[in-house]
Each structure stands twice: as structure tokens, then as C-alpha cells.
Design a protein around this motif. Structure first.
Motif, short mmCIF file in Angstrom:
data_model
loop_
_atom_site.label_atom_id
_atom_site.label_comp_id
_atom_site.label_asym_id
_atom_site.label_seq_id
_atom_site.Cartn_x
_atom_site.Cartn_y
_atom_site.Cartn_z
N GLU A 187 0.82 -1.22 0.00
CA GLU A 187 0.00 0.00 0.00
C GLU A 187 0.85 1.27 0.00
O GLU A 187 0.44 2.31 0.51
CB GLU A 187 -0.98 -0.01 1.18
CG GLU A 187 -1.95 -1.19 1.13
CD GLU A 187 -2.96 -1.17 2.27
OE1 GLU A 187 -2.92 -0.23 3.11
OE2 GLU A 187 -3.79 -2.09 2.33
N GLN A 188 2.03 1.16 -0.58
CA GLN A 188 2.90 2.33 -0.77
C GLN A 188 2.69 2.82 -2.20
O GLN A 188 3.53 2.64 -3.08
CB GLN A 188 4.35 1.92 -0.50
CG GLN A 188 4.58 1.42 0.91
CD GLN A 188 5.94 0.75 1.10
OE1 GLN A 188 6.70 0.54 0.15
NE2 GLN A 188 6.25 0.39 2.34
N TYR A 189 1.53 3.46 -2.40
CA TYR A 189 1.06 3.66 -3.76
C TYR A 189 1.88 4.67 -4.57
O TYR A 189 2.07 4.49 -5.78
CB TYR A 189 -0.42 4.06 -3.73
CG TYR A 189 -1.29 3.00 -3.10
CD1 TYR A 189 -1.34 1.72 -3.64
CD2 TYR A 189 -2.02 3.26 -1.93
CE1 TYR A 189 -2.12 0.73 -3.05
CE2 TYR A 189 -2.79 2.28 -1.34
CZ TYR A 189 -2.84 1.01 -1.91
OH TYR A 189 -3.60 0.03 -1.32
N LEU A 193 3.63 3.71 -8.06
CA LEU A 193 3.41 4.44 -9.31
C LEU A 193 4.75 4.84 -9.94
O LEU A 193 4.95 4.70 -11.15
CB LEU A 193 2.54 5.68 -9.06
CG LEU A 193 2.22 6.53 -10.29
CD1 LEU A 193 1.51 5.70 -11.35
CD2 LEU A 193 1.37 7.74 -9.88
N LYS A 194 5.64 5.32 -9.11
CA LYS A 194 6.97 5.72 -9.60
C LYS A 194 7.69 4.52 -10.23
O LYS A 194 8.28 4.64 -11.31
CB LYS A 194 7.78 6.29 -8.44
CG LYS A 194 9.18 6.73 -8.83
CD LYS A 194 9.94 7.27 -7.61
CE LYS A 194 11.37 7.64 -7.98
NZ LYS A 194 12.14 8.12 -6.81
N SER A 195 7.63 3.38 -9.55
CA SER A 195 8.31 2.19 -10.06
C SER A 195 7.66 1.67 -11.33
O SER A 195 8.36 1.23 -12.26
CB SER A 195 8.33 1.09 -8.99
OG SER A 195 9.12 1.47 -7.89
N TYR A 196 6.31 1.73 -11.40
CA TYR A 196 5.62 1.32 -12.63
C TYR A 196 6.05 2.21 -13.81
O TYR A 196 6.29 1.72 -14.91
CB TYR A 196 4.11 1.41 -12.46
CG TYR A 196 3.48 0.21 -11.79
CD1 TYR A 196 3.67 -1.08 -12.31
CD2 TYR A 196 2.65 0.34 -10.68
CE1 TYR A 196 3.08 -2.19 -11.70
CE2 TYR A 196 2.06 -0.76 -10.06
CZ TYR A 196 2.28 -2.02 -10.59
OH TYR A 196 1.69 -3.11 -9.99
N ARG A 197 6.17 3.49 -13.55
CA ARG A 197 6.59 4.41 -14.61
C ARG A 197 8.02 4.13 -15.07
O ARG A 197 8.31 4.14 -16.26
CB ARG A 197 6.47 5.86 -14.12
CG ARG A 197 5.03 6.38 -14.11
CD ARG A 197 4.95 7.76 -13.52
NE ARG A 197 3.61 8.33 -13.66
CZ ARG A 197 3.14 9.32 -12.92
NH1 ARG A 197 3.89 9.85 -11.99
NH2 ARG A 197 1.91 9.79 -13.13
N LEU A 198 8.89 3.84 -14.10
CA LEU A 198 10.28 3.52 -14.44
C LEU A 198 10.36 2.21 -15.24
O LEU A 198 11.13 2.11 -16.20
CB LEU A 198 11.13 3.40 -13.16
CG LEU A 198 11.46 4.73 -12.46
CD1 LEU A 198 12.08 4.44 -11.10
CD2 LEU A 198 12.40 5.57 -13.31
N ALA A 199 9.55 1.26 -14.84
CA ALA A 199 9.52 -0.02 -15.58
C ALA A 199 9.01 0.19 -17.00
O ALA A 199 9.54 -0.35 -17.96
CB ALA A 199 8.63 -1.03 -14.84
N TYR A 200 7.97 1.04 -17.11
CA TYR A 200 7.40 1.32 -18.45
C TYR A 200 8.41 2.03 -19.33
O TYR A 200 8.58 1.68 -20.49
CB TYR A 200 6.14 2.19 -18.27
CG TYR A 200 5.52 2.60 -19.57
CD1 TYR A 200 4.79 1.69 -20.34
CD2 TYR A 200 5.68 3.90 -20.03
CE1 TYR A 200 4.23 2.08 -21.53
CE2 TYR A 200 5.12 4.30 -21.24
CZ TYR A 200 4.40 3.39 -21.98
OH TYR A 200 3.85 3.77 -23.18
#
Length: 200
Positions: A187-189, A193-200
């Protein structure tokens, strides 16, 4: 050629050039003439590379009987057993190899992967963590460990693995994704989000 047994040189030349099947008959002639450890390993390795796993197992086993401390044989013997579907023998070979060479990160990592196939998750984790202890920047081992930890919902430990591998200067999109999944589960949203963006 004085002092040179030609079939042995032909075997080595064919094998080194990737012509593994062509090398095998020459290795067999060489071994009939004189059986030494290096030639036997070359033959076993060439059989393995050619996909003749039963023949490779026989040759590696003969080599082990000649010199059980020839540590290079264990990884390929374990892999040959795996190709033949003999996972228990593969794991046993890993264990034997590690008794000879406790600093072989590839053998630890490979043992971890075979243990996962056998659903021995605790053993797999032990082996993979040993590989990472020997090489903290071992990316393949870190990714495999993360996959296991995510499966077990141990998300904080996933983030610890990622932090350590990042300290070694390794960057990989899958690591970013693992971090995103773990932050999201914790739940460290905003971090997710930051990590999802970096992965993308």
C-alpha cells in the motif's frame, strides 16, 4: 605430426568451432588411444553440447570416477540429468559439486532453479541466496529470488533484494516491475506508481 595424436586435435578443433557432432567420433578414437582427464571432459562436454545427454552423463560419470575433484564437470552433469528429467539426480549432483567447490555461484544458482522445479522452495532460496552472497550483482539470481519471494508474498524482502542489487549498479526493467508490485502490495502507492513508470 611428432608427439601429436591427430584424432584428438581434430576433435578439439571441431568442438571449438561448434561442430559438436563431427567432433564426437574423433573424441571416441582419441579415448580409445589414450584416456586422460582433459580429453574425457572435452568428450563429455561435446556430447552435452550436441544434445546427446545420456552419452554425456556416462562420460561425466566416468570422469568423476577418475577425479571427483574436477569441479567443472558437476554443473554440466547436473544439467544433463535435468534434460533427461532426472531432477533428483540433478540436485544430488549439485550437492556433490558444492562439496568440492563452495565458491561456484553458477552451481548454487542452478541448484536453486532445479529445487524450484522440485517445489523445494526453502532449499531453492538457500542456494540462490548463497549465489548472491558470492556475487551481490548476480542479476539472474536476484530476479529468480524475487519471483519466489513475490509468490510467497514476502514483499519487504523483495525490496531489500532490489536495494542490494541496485547498490551493485545493476538496472533492469524487471527489477522496477518487482518493486512496483511490492510497493503496491504494501500500500505504498506513490512509490508503486513511480516504479511502474520507471519499468514502463
Amino acid at each position: 605430426i611428432s608427439g601429436v595424436f591427430l584424432p584428438e586435435r581434430m576433435a578439439e578443433a571441431y568442438s571449438a568451432s561448434g561442430a559438436f557432432e563431427e567432433a564426437i567420433p574423433y573424441y571416441e578414437k582419441a579415448l580409445q588411444h589414450h584416456q586422460d582427464i582433459d580429453t574425457l571432459f572435452g568428450f563429455a562436454f561435446t556430447c552435452y553440447q550436441a544434445g546427446f545427454y545420456k552419452k554425456a552423463i556416462k562420460a561425466f560419470t566416468d570422469l568423476k570416477a577418475m577425479d571427483h575433484e574436477f569441479h567443472s564437470l558437476y554443473l554440466y552433469l547436473a544439467k544433463a540429468y535435468e534434460h533427461e528429467g532426472e531432477l533428483e539426480r540433478s540436485l544430488a549432483t549439485v550437492k556433490q559439486g558444492l562439496a568440492v567447490d563452495r565458491f561456484n555461484k553458477e552451481l548454487f544458482y542452478y541448484g536453486g532453479k532445479v529445487a524450484l522445479k522440485e517445489n523445494k522452495e526453502a532449499l531453492a532460496e538457500t542456494y540462490i541466496r548463497e549465489a548472491l552472497a558470492l556475487d551481490p550483482g548476480y542479476l539472474a539470481a536476484a530476479l529468480t529470488l524475487n519471483k519466489l519471494l513475490i509468490h510467497q508474498e514476502r514483499y519487504e524482502e523483495v525490496l531489500e533484494v532490489i536495494e542490494k542489487i541496485n547498490e551493485e549498479g545493476e538496472v533492469d526493467p524487471q527489477l522496477r516491475w518487482d518493486a512496483a508490485v511490492s510497493h503496491n502490495a504494501l500500500e505504498q502507492y506513490s512509490n508503486a506508481l513511480k516504479s511502474y513508470r520507471l519499468a514502463y
